[in-house]
Write a protein that holds these residues in place. Structure first.
Motif, PDB file in Angstrom:
ATOM      1  N   ARG A 151     142.220  47.014  13.167  1.00 34.63           N
ATOM      2  CA  ARG A 151     143.592  46.510  12.911  1.00 34.63           C
ATOM      3  C   ARG A 151     143.534  45.234  11.798  1.00 34.63           C
ATOM      4  N   ARG A 174     139.133  51.213  17.577  1.00 34.39           N
ATOM      5  CA  ARG A 174     140.306  50.759  17.178  1.00 34.39           C
ATOM      6  C   ARG A 174     140.026  49.473  16.148  1.00 34.39           C
ATOM      7  N   GLU A 224     136.029  48.907  20.575  1.00 34.42           N
ATOM      8  CA  GLU A 224     135.312  50.107  20.851  1.00 34.42           C
ATOM      9  C   GLU A 224     135.066  50.764  22.236  1.00 34.42           C
ATOM     10  N   GLN A 234     136.416  56.119  21.476  1.00 34.24           N
ATOM     11  CA  GLN A 234     137.533  55.668  20.647  1.00 34.24           C
ATOM     12  C   GLN A 234     137.007  54.346  19.930  1.00 34.24           C
ATOM     13  N   ASN A 243     139.472  58.780  17.353  1.00 32.96           N
ATOM     14  CA  ASN A 243     138.879  59.369  18.721  1.00 32.96           C
ATOM     15  C   ASN A 243     137.708  60.063  18.429  1.00 32.96           C
ATOM     16  N   THR A 254     139.803  60.347  10.208  1.00 35.74           N
ATOM     17  CA  THR A 254     141.155  60.181  10.905  1.00 35.74           C
ATOM     18  C   THR A 254     142.145  59.508   9.904  1.00 35.74           C
ATOM     19  N   ASN A 276     143.063  54.055  14.708  1.00 38.92           N
ATOM     20  CA  ASN A 276     142.888  54.714  15.922  1.00 38.92           C
ATOM     21  C   ASN A 276     141.879  55.906  16.031  1.00 38.92           C
ATOM     22  N   SER A 290     135.290  44.060  22.404  1.00 41.29           N
ATOM     23  CA  SER A 290     136.368  43.860  21.780  1.00 41.29           C
ATOM     24  C   SER A 290     136.311  42.606  20.942  1.00 41.29           C
ATOM     25  N   THR A 312     144.749  56.993   8.674  1.00 44.30           N
ATOM     26  CA  THR A 312     144.866  55.601   8.980  1.00 44.30           C
ATOM     27  C   THR A 312     146.144  55.281   7.951  1.00 44.30           C
ATOM     28  N   GLN A 368     145.958  49.879  10.190  1.00 44.52           N
ATOM     29  CA  GLN A 368     145.392  50.266  11.665  1.00 44.52           C
ATOM     30  C   GLN A 368     144.583  51.587  11.592  1.00 44.52           C
TER      31      GLN A 368
END
Length: 295
Positions: free
Chosen positions: A147, A145, A178, A143, A134, A107, A132, A188, A109, A130
């Motif tokens: 940051r 995420r 997640e 997913q 998938n 991915t 994200n 989270s 980033t 960051q």
């Protein structure tokens, strides 16, 4: 002594005296006015040479510019403060200690940073990154995420004659989330904050090309850990470590006061104790491409 001999000597004396008189008359002594004008001209030429030396950084600084940085004499070659900035894109793939990110792909980033450095190398910098990602249906999480936002103090240094580097330290804000497949729930780490420290090293190998390495680590603290919207635990902690190794190219700009750089590096990140609500770990691996300006 014969009269002929005396006459010969007398004639020679007259010839020598006449020659000396002619030479003395040929000498043209400069006046005081001419002498002063010549001295003034030499002083003007000397001032011009000094100005030319001070305008060349490689010569002027070696001739003592660093002791006169507060004046204007060497302002063209003394180090100056200025903006530092960069942008980076990393193509990273997540890995999990229990294999719960199977079949995830790489991915893109983004990462950006902006700061200011003084002439002596001390500075301040803000960084933002960051992710994200998938995942496929075969993975437990569809997913992930992440940051991170950093605010740091930086300082440049040298080790010997070959290594140049930068140390940094400051505050970090981080989030991790997640989402399980089919929307069945999420986990989270909320609003984690802590300290981050790091260092960067570079070693010239040829021309503008350098070997580059960067390491950073942070210890983070979260007030609450959410699962499916409910608080499952409070006052949790985890760590994040980062590593980059690669090659960097630098090109001087602005009369050598700044450098443009382009970089390609292998990157890894290790997030310890953030996944699955039971201190599972997740890591990232891939390639990073960056460009920007340094001082």
């Amino acid at each position: 002594m014969k009269k002929g001999s005396i006459g010969t000597w007398v004639a020679l004396l007259f010839i020598v005296a006449g020659t000396a008189t002619a030479q003395a008359q040929a000498v043209n002594y400069a006046s005081a006015t001419d002498f002063n004008e010549r001295i003034n001209q030499l002083e003007i030429e000397l001032a011009s040479y000094r100005s030319a030396i001070n305008s060349v950084c490689t010569d002027g600084c070696d001739l003592g510019c660093e002791t006169e940085c507060l004046g204007d004499t060497c302002s063209t070659c003394c180090p100056k403060g200025g903006i530092v900035a960069g942008a980076e894109v990393s193509f990273l793939k997540p890995y999990h200690t229990e294999g719960q990110t199977s079949n995830y792909d790489y991915t893109a980033t983004p990462r950006v940073w902006l700061g200011y450095e003084r002439a002596d190398g001390l500075g301040i910098r803000a960084r933002w990154w960051q992710m994200n990602a998938n995942g496929p249906a075969t993975s437990r999480y569809d997913q992930i995420r992440m940051r991170m936002i950093d605010l740091e103090v930086t300082d440049q240094f040298t080790l010997g004659r070959k290594l140049e580097g930068l140390v940094s330290g400051g505050f970090r804000y981080a989030e991790y989330r997640e989402d399980e497949s089919a929307g069945t729930g999420f986990l989270s780490q909320q609003h984690a904050m802590g300290l981050v420290i790091g260092t960067e090293l570079r070693r010239n190998i040829s021309g503008g090309f350098n070997l580059f390495g960067m390491g950073r680590t942070s210890m983070l603290f979260s007030e609450s850990n959410l699962e499916n919207g409910a608080v499952t635990s409070e006052n949790t902690t985890f760590t994040v470590s980062e590593l980059q190794l690669g090659v960097e190219y630098n090109r001087e700009i602005m009369n050598g006061s700044s450098n443009l750089f382009a970089r390609v590096a292998a990157e890894t990140q290790y997030w310890n104790g953030v996944s699955d609500d039971d201190t599972e770990d997740i890591s990232l691996m891939g390639l990073a491409f960056a460009f920007g300006i340094t001082r």
